[in-house]
Design a protein around this motif. Sequence first.
Motif, PDB file in Angstrom:
ATOM      1  N   UNK A  45       3.651   2.569   5.226  1.00  0.00           N
ATOM      2  CA  UNK A  45       4.001   1.095   5.663  1.00  0.00           C
ATOM      3  C   UNK A  45       2.618   1.002   6.763  1.00  0.00           C
ATOM      4  N   UNK A  46       2.144   1.832   7.276  1.00  0.00           N
ATOM      5  CA  UNK A  46       1.020   1.562   8.254  1.00  0.00           C
ATOM      6  C   UNK A  46      -0.427   1.806   7.421  1.00  0.00           C
ATOM      7  N   UNK A  47      -0.271   1.972   6.239  1.00  0.00           N
ATOM      8  CA  UNK A  47      -1.633   2.079   5.673  1.00  0.00           C
ATOM      9  C   UNK A  47      -2.274   0.614   5.317  1.00  0.00           C
ATOM     10  N   UNK A  48      -3.552   0.768   4.548  1.00  0.00           N
ATOM     11  CA  UNK A  48      -4.075  -0.638   4.013  1.00  0.00           C
ATOM     12  C   UNK A  48      -3.310  -1.040   2.728  1.00  0.00           C
ATOM     13  N   UNK A  49      -3.310  -2.362   2.614  1.00  0.00           N
ATOM     14  CA  UNK A  49      -2.510  -2.916   1.319  1.00  0.00           C
ATOM     15  C   UNK A  49      -2.924  -2.153   0.063  1.00  0.00           C
ATOM     16  N   UNK A  50      -4.274  -1.708   0.095  1.00  0.00           N
ATOM     17  CA  UNK A  50      -4.474  -1.043  -1.413  1.00  0.00           C
ATOM     18  C   UNK A  50      -3.832   0.215  -1.495  1.00  0.00           C
ATOM     19  N   UNK A  51      -3.752   0.812  -0.406  1.00  0.00           N
ATOM     20  CA  UNK A  51      -2.967   2.383  -0.470  1.00  0.00           C
ATOM     21  C   UNK A  51      -1.319   1.885  -0.574  1.00  0.00           C
ATOM     22  N   UNK A  52      -0.877   1.098  -0.007  1.00  0.00           N
ATOM     23  CA  UNK A  52       0.508   0.677  -0.162  1.00  0.00           C
ATOM     24  C   UNK A  52       0.725   0.292  -1.695  1.00  0.00           C
ATOM     25  N   UNK A  53      -0.210  -0.326  -2.183  1.00  0.00           N
ATOM     26  CA  UNK A  53       0.048  -0.788  -3.676  1.00  0.00           C
ATOM     27  C   UNK A  53      -0.064   0.274  -4.519  1.00  0.00           C
ATOM     28  N   UNK A  54      -1.040   1.125  -4.258  1.00  0.00           N
ATOM     29  CA  UNK A  54      -1.190   2.338  -5.141  1.00  0.00           C
ATOM     30  C   UNK A  54       0.104   3.338  -5.078  1.00  0.00           C
ATOM     31  N   UNK A  55       0.610   3.482  -3.790  1.00  0.00           N
ATOM     32  CA  UNK A  55       1.983   4.145  -3.471  1.00  0.00           C
ATOM     33  C   UNK A  55       2.872   3.676  -4.436  1.00  0.00           C
ATOM     34  N   UNK A  56       3.142   2.300  -4.444  1.00  0.00           N
ATOM     35  CA  UNK A  56       4.194   1.777  -5.008  1.00  0.00           C
ATOM     36  C   UNK A  56       4.143   1.962  -6.582  1.00  0.00           C
ATOM     37  N   UNK A  57       3.003   1.600  -6.987  1.00  0.00           N
ATOM     38  CA  UNK A  57       2.516   1.822  -8.531  1.00  0.00           C
ATOM     39  C   UNK A  57       2.988   3.320  -9.002  1.00  0.00           C
ATOM     40  N   UNK A  58       2.234   4.246  -8.162  1.00  0.00           N
ATOM     41  CA  UNK A  58       2.391   5.697  -8.576  1.00  0.00           C
ATOM     42  C   UNK A  58       3.750   6.014  -8.417  1.00  0.00           C
ATOM     43  N   UNK A  59       4.547   5.675  -7.235  1.00  0.00           N
ATOM     44  CA  UNK A  59       6.050   6.199  -7.188  1.00  0.00           C
ATOM     45  C   UNK A  59       6.918   5.637  -8.388  1.00  0.00           C
ATOM     46  N   UNK A  60       6.551   4.369  -8.928  1.00  0.00           N
ATOM     47  CA  UNK A  60       7.187   3.687  -9.920  1.00  0.00           C
ATOM     48  C   UNK A  60       6.955   4.644 -11.211  1.00  0.00           C
ATOM     49  N   UNK A  61       5.900   5.161 -11.442  1.00  0.00           N
ATOM     50  CA  UNK A  61       5.435   5.968 -12.568  1.00  0.00           C
ATOM     51  C   UNK A  61       6.099   7.412 -12.346  1.00  0.00           C
TER      52      UNK A  61
END
Length: 160
Positions: free
Chosen positions: A31-47
Amino acid sequence: MACDHTFTLDAHKLQRRYLQLQRALHPDNFGQKSVTEQEFSESQSALVNKAYTTLLKPLSRGLYMLELQGMRIEEGTDSGADTEFLLELMEINEAVDEAQTPEEANKIGQDTKGKLADLTERIDAALREAELQTARALLAQMKYHANIEEKVKEKLREFM
């Protein structure tokens, strides 16, 4: 997911790895990271979620293993199912529909679990021997029995 590329796997080990990966990748941690890191987290968590749900159940795991070998079982294309097998399935489905008590539904459910366990062993053996056509046919049967298992669960919910 740190699993062997085999049909049988340790479900507890799979769950531990899933939880470990989700602790590291879950979007709440970014939540406190960059937008890029948040998007990466979301995509990897979904995978990770998709991998876990695919590998957890024998049917989806087997279908995935066949897909890795270039084989797919499409919906509605099980024209190879023999008439006797299909008649047996019709009788089981009718029995589920006509079950009057939870005990009757549970009996069908237990029989189906036994058939699924037997199919799991046979699919494992076929995949170990690289008998992909046999594994494919057995997985098609497993799909039918898994559907019956779900139908039994629905019937049991009706009794509640």
